[in-house]
Write a protein that holds these residues in place. Structure first.
Motif, short mmCIF file in Angstrom:
data_model
loop_
_atom_site.label_atom_id
_atom_site.label_comp_id
_atom_site.label_asym_id
_atom_site.label_seq_id
_atom_site.Cartn_x
_atom_site.Cartn_y
_atom_site.Cartn_z
N THR A 109 0.85 -1.19 0.00
CA THR A 109 0.00 0.00 0.00
C THR A 109 0.89 1.24 0.00
OG1 THR A 109 -0.10 0.59 2.35
CG2 THR A 109 -1.50 -1.25 1.64
N HIS A 110 0.23 2.36 -0.27
CA HIS A 110 0.89 3.67 -0.11
C HIS A 110 0.05 4.52 0.85
CE1 HIS A 110 3.63 2.41 -3.19
NE2 HIS A 110 2.61 2.07 -3.95
N GLY A 159 -11.64 -5.06 6.53
CA GLY A 159 -11.05 -6.19 7.24
C GLY A 159 -9.53 -6.23 7.25
N VAL A 160 -8.87 -5.17 6.77
CA VAL A 160 -7.40 -5.15 6.76
C VAL A 160 -6.90 -4.69 8.13
CG1 VAL A 160 -5.35 -4.09 5.73
CG2 VAL A 160 -7.30 -4.72 4.28
N SER A 348 -3.22 -4.57 -2.78
CA SER A 348 -4.14 -3.52 -3.22
C SER A 348 -3.45 -2.48 -4.08
CB SER A 348 -4.78 -2.83 -2.01
OG SER A 348 -3.83 -2.03 -1.34
N ASP A 349 -2.38 -1.90 -3.60
CA ASP A 349 -1.69 -0.78 -4.24
C ASP A 349 -2.53 0.50 -4.19
OD1 ASP A 349 0.45 0.45 -5.42
OD2 ASP A 349 -0.01 -0.18 -7.45
N GLY A 354 -7.98 -1.79 -1.39
CA GLY A 354 -7.71 -2.16 0.00
C GLY A 354 -8.97 -2.45 0.78
N GLN A 355 -10.08 -1.82 0.36
CA GLN A 355 -11.31 -2.03 1.11
C GLN A 355 -12.09 -3.24 0.59
OE1 GLN A 355 -13.69 1.42 0.47
NE2 GLN A 355 -13.02 1.55 -1.64
#
Lengths: 458, 414
Positions: A109-110, A159-160, A348-349, A354-355
């Motif tokens: 991720t960023h 859920g991350v 995800s990136d 991500g969600q």
């Protein structure tokens, strides 16, 4: 006694740790110890015991259990089984019809460095790449993370519970990433996953070679590889000369030395099979270990090479075609890696992915099944649980539902592989950090606090 | 060699005439979306490119090909209401990017139909994911608030994918549009242009004629807008000039739902827009489609960002399910990819439902059409069963773990 101390120091020196020398250019510190300059201040939120009963459990290791109970106590998974006993004052949650999984882990991720909202004056909140030189091993993502990025909470609602923030892919060597707990906080230190290894970001292919557009090096894949090899040679020389007291501290080179010693994971942004093979040779030449190829759009073409070198492929489900080196992306990438018994991870990136990391995993699973591979949902779930935990070197703490592990768990309203299911509750180290049905447990970032555009319409 | 060429050319000349008689199919043992497993199975007869019959007791002559749906759900082929299909291959290869132009001065007259590439590898992917139709929206130039004329695609196999050119005029509103100009400049420019077109005679110039067709209601004015204030401006513009407005984006549209419904303004949404991606979209939330639908606003779906065109089918289909998980009625989610776009884009006579007489754009799904584990099993576009194939699937088969002939490299795998 003195003799023994000297002997011990001598041995430590042989082991690659620097002998104490308080004067001169030589540092008194072991280089590897200098890595953790922003120590974690993360403290789990205090919580009492919680038992979730009658739930369907996907353990993150490929297993599935129907109608079981799981007890979270003192921040850990205390027990899993049928009708387990819980201590007094345990909060009871009815899990009937619901699912429980490990907290999801997003290794790429960023978040916080590309903080939302994006603006036309991107410089004000984009801190993804240090685009002043293609070689920036001296920079760190953890020095650029705004904890007020609304994407953290969106990922939490998906859920991350654990994620890595990596520098971007503009640079051949982009700097150090950092592993974090997805707990709202005012400083990145308070989110930092305790004792998680650091990871160095590297990049192949089109992105770094675009320095050529600025009349800087590199401008081709040839230049990419040459500059990276030279950097490792420089690190080897630096290591020797530093030990001999001939060099002063150098942030970038000591990071590379830490990689050569195996203290830092290596994450390489690489799309094409040939780029990955070249990087594997480079790792052999300089004797370091590549932890993972990220994006790895063509990993399916070299699954055996990746397995033999014990390298994970961190992939999307179906992104392709946005640039030439992504033209051959196929949806079966993760499934084909799995079929070859190579390590696959879904990432995800972009915060929008991500969600819905499970939805991405589901698409990759569907493609694999369509191609004739036999894969269960529980097996596919490993791509966002135990596999990324292993990749990050934190599998002793998270990534699966096993007794003794951190109580990072997600309670789903139904089968997480159904688009209709929602994350009901998220626990990190046993504490409720998100509850969809209780406004008291839905965190709000400072960025979105008091925004009229989100208030109810009159 | 020459002989072979002769036959190839001959076959190309003959084949179309042999196929004049459109394929006929009888799809049996199918379920409609929303029916439970106990409901009686239905059949659909496809003839001459159209749905000839639908019901539980349909018969057809023996020469009609039978397709057993195995209890699978049938829906109309899907429609994505904002793509760049046919105008993009690789973003980084400018010679394959035709949905915008940095330097032209065409403004409203920029018409993307001339750049369509029916051999784009994206089209096979879209078709194979169950997409039968798509809106293609131009991005316009850096010089005008008018992005130009969009079109409708019908994703038939072969070269004939253009269904309706000049189907809408697109305007970019908001704070991130052309040269980051003040929003007032955007709205005043559009208003001035419309006023001029009102007063102008016919046949003045291309751009004026296009604005006149907006004023006469022949084509809608499509406004890309996210922020509530811009959506309100769009509503006012529609009232003042009595033109038909469609909003694309509409992240904050839920805040204006009753006003949009009152003006009969449709909104094309990306259900995944739930993050405050820009300051124009601070009010983004997952309930946007559900709130708009409940208020009576007609919604269509599209997916933006990386999914826009390369993943225009599956990404949109699952995003519709995502909207359901945020409160949207299931049937409404499906209609946002079928019936609603048919009405919004003016093709409801031919498309949008499985009613008799409609063009046979039909998908048989392996399960619930909004679920990620579901795949499109059989796809009919314009009455023909299409081959489920793509460049990606051929790459898949070349590197398939079960492939034959592993003594040779994958290049020998066909």
């Amino acid at each position: 006694m003195k003799k023994y101390i000297f002997f011990a120091l001598f041995l430590l020196g042989l082991g690659g740790v620097y002998a104490l020398n308080m004067g001169g250019v030589n540092s008194s510190k072991d280089l590897s110890l200098s890595l953790d300059v922003n120590p974690s201040t993360y403290k789990p939120i205090a919580s009492g015991p919680v038992v979730i009963r009658g739930v369907t459990l996907l353990d993150g290791l490929g297993g599935r259990m129907a109608n079981v109970d799981i007890l979270l106590e003192a921040g850990q998974i205390k027990s899993i089984g049928k009708q387990i006993e819980a201590p007094e004052k345990t909060i009871e949650i009815n899990g009937t019809g619901r699912y429980i999984t490990p907290g999801l882990i997003d290794v790429h991720t960023h978040l916080g460095t590309a903080s939302l909202p994006y603006t036309t004056g991107d410089v004000s909140n984009w801190d993804v790449n240090e685009e002043t030189n293609a070689l920036t091993p001296h920079v760190r993502a953890e020095h650029a993370i705004s904890p007020q990025d609304p994407s953290f909470i969106a990922a939490l609602a998906g859920g991350v519970t654990t994620f890595q923030v990596l520098p971007g892919s503009s640079n051949l060597i982009g700097g150090l990433g950092v592993v974090m707990e997805n707990v709202p906080a005012s400083t990145p230190q308070a989110m930092k996953f305790p004792d998680a290894p650091y990871g160095l970001k590297m990049a192949c292919g089109e992105n770094p070679k675009s320095y050529g557009d600025k009349n800087m090096a590199p401008s081709s894949r040839m230049g990419n590889v040459a500059l990276q090899r030279q950097a490792w040679i420089d690190a080897q020389i630096y290591d020797e000369e530093y030990r001999a007291g001939k060099r002063s501290r150098d942030l970038g080179l000591e990071t590379l030395v830490a990689v050569l010693r195996g203290d830092v994971n290596v994450h390489v942004h690489c799309y094409r099979a040939d780029d990955m093979a070249t990087m594997i040779d480079m790792a052999h030449e300089f004797d370091f270990k590549i932890t993972a190829f990220h994006h790895a759009v063509e990993a399916y073409k070299i699954t055996e090479l990746l397995r033999e070198n014990d390298i994970c492929s961190v992939v999307w489900s179906d992104w392709w075609g946005f640039k030439l080196e992504a033209f051959d992306g196929i949806q079966e990438n993760a499934a084909f890696l799995e079929a070859a018994k190579a390590c696959a991870v879904i990432h995800s990136d972009l915060p929008v992915i991500g969600q819905m990391l499970v939805m991405e995993t589901a698409k990759a699973l569907a493609a694999g099944r369509k191609a004739g591979l036999s894969l269960s949902k529980a097996e596919a779930l490993r791509w966002i649980t135990i596999n990324p935990a292993k990749l990050l070197g934190i599998e002793d703490k998270v990534g699966s539902l096993e007794v003794g592990k951190n109580a990072d768990v997600v309670l789903w309203s139904g089968d997480p592989f159904s688009v209709y299911s929602r994350v009901d509750q998220v626990f990190i180290d046993g504490a409720v950090v998100y509850d969809r049905n209780d406004a008291d447990f839905i965190p709000v970032s400072d960025m979105l606090t008091g925004q009229a555009a989100l208030e109810k319409q009159l | 060699m020459i002989i072979r060429m002769f036959y190839i050319i001959l076959s190309l000349l003959i084949l179309p005439t042999l196929n004049v008689q459109a394929d006929s199919y009888l799809i049996t043992n199918a379920r409609l979306a929303g029916d439970d497993a106990a409901a009686p199975k239905i059949s659909l007869l496809i003839k001459d490119g159209r749905i000839a019959d639908v019901g539980s007791e349909i018969t057809a002559s023996d020469d009609v090909e039978r397709i057993d749906a195995n209890g699978g759900i049938v829906t109309p082929g899907l429609m994505n209401s904002a793509t760049r299909l046919g105008l993009i291959e690789l973003y980084s290869a400018k010679e394959t990017v035709d949905y915008k132009g940095s330097f032209h001065n065409l403004g409203a007259a920029f018409d993307v139909q001339y750049g369509l590439n029916s051999n784009s590898v994206l089209l096979d992917v879209a078709r194979s994911e169950g997409l039968a139709r798509a809106v293609v929206i131009p991005d316009g130039s850096d010089k005008s608030h008018f992005a130009g004329l969009g079109l409708l695609l019908h994703l038939r196999e072969g070269a004939e994918i253009l269904h309706k050119p000049r189907a809408m005029l697109v305007v970019e509103a908001g704070g991130t549009g052309v040269n980051k100009a003040s929003r007032s400049a955007v709205w005043l420019t559009v208003r001035q242009a419309l006023r001029k077109a009102q007063k102008a005679k016919k046949d003045v110039d291309e751009a004026t004629e296009i604005l006149q067709s907006v004023l006469s209601g022949t084509i809608p004015l499509v406004i890309k807008a996210s922020r509530e204030s811009d959506i309100r401006q769009a509503i006012n513009l529609g009232k003042d000039f009595k033109v038909r407005i469609v909003i694309i984006g509409g992240e904050e549209a839920w805040r204006v739902a009753p006003a949009l419904a009152a003006q009969n303004i449709a909104v094309i949404i990306n259900p995944y827009d739930i993050l405050p991606a820009t300051f124009d979209a601070i009010g983004s939330r997952g309930e946007n489609p559900a709130i708009l639908h409940k208020a009576g606003v007609k919604i269509g779906f599209a997916v933006t960002s990386i999914f826009k065109s390369h993943n225009a089918g599956t990404a949109m289909r699952i995003s519709a399910g995502f909207a359901v998980s945020r409160g949207l009625d299931k049937q409404a989610a499906l209609e946002a990819m079928t019936k609603n776009p048919a009405e919004i884009w003016g093709i409801a006579e031919d498309y949008g439902t499985l009613e008799v007489g409609k063009v046979a754009d039909i998908v048989i799904w392996s399960g619930d059409p909004l679920e990620p584990l579901t795949i499109a099993e059989k796809i009919f576009i314009d009455g023909k069963m299409i081959a489920i194939k793509s460049r990606q699937m051929q790459l898949r088969d070349k590197y398939h773990p079960f492939r034959n002939n592993t003594a040779y490299p994958p290049a020998y795998q066909k």
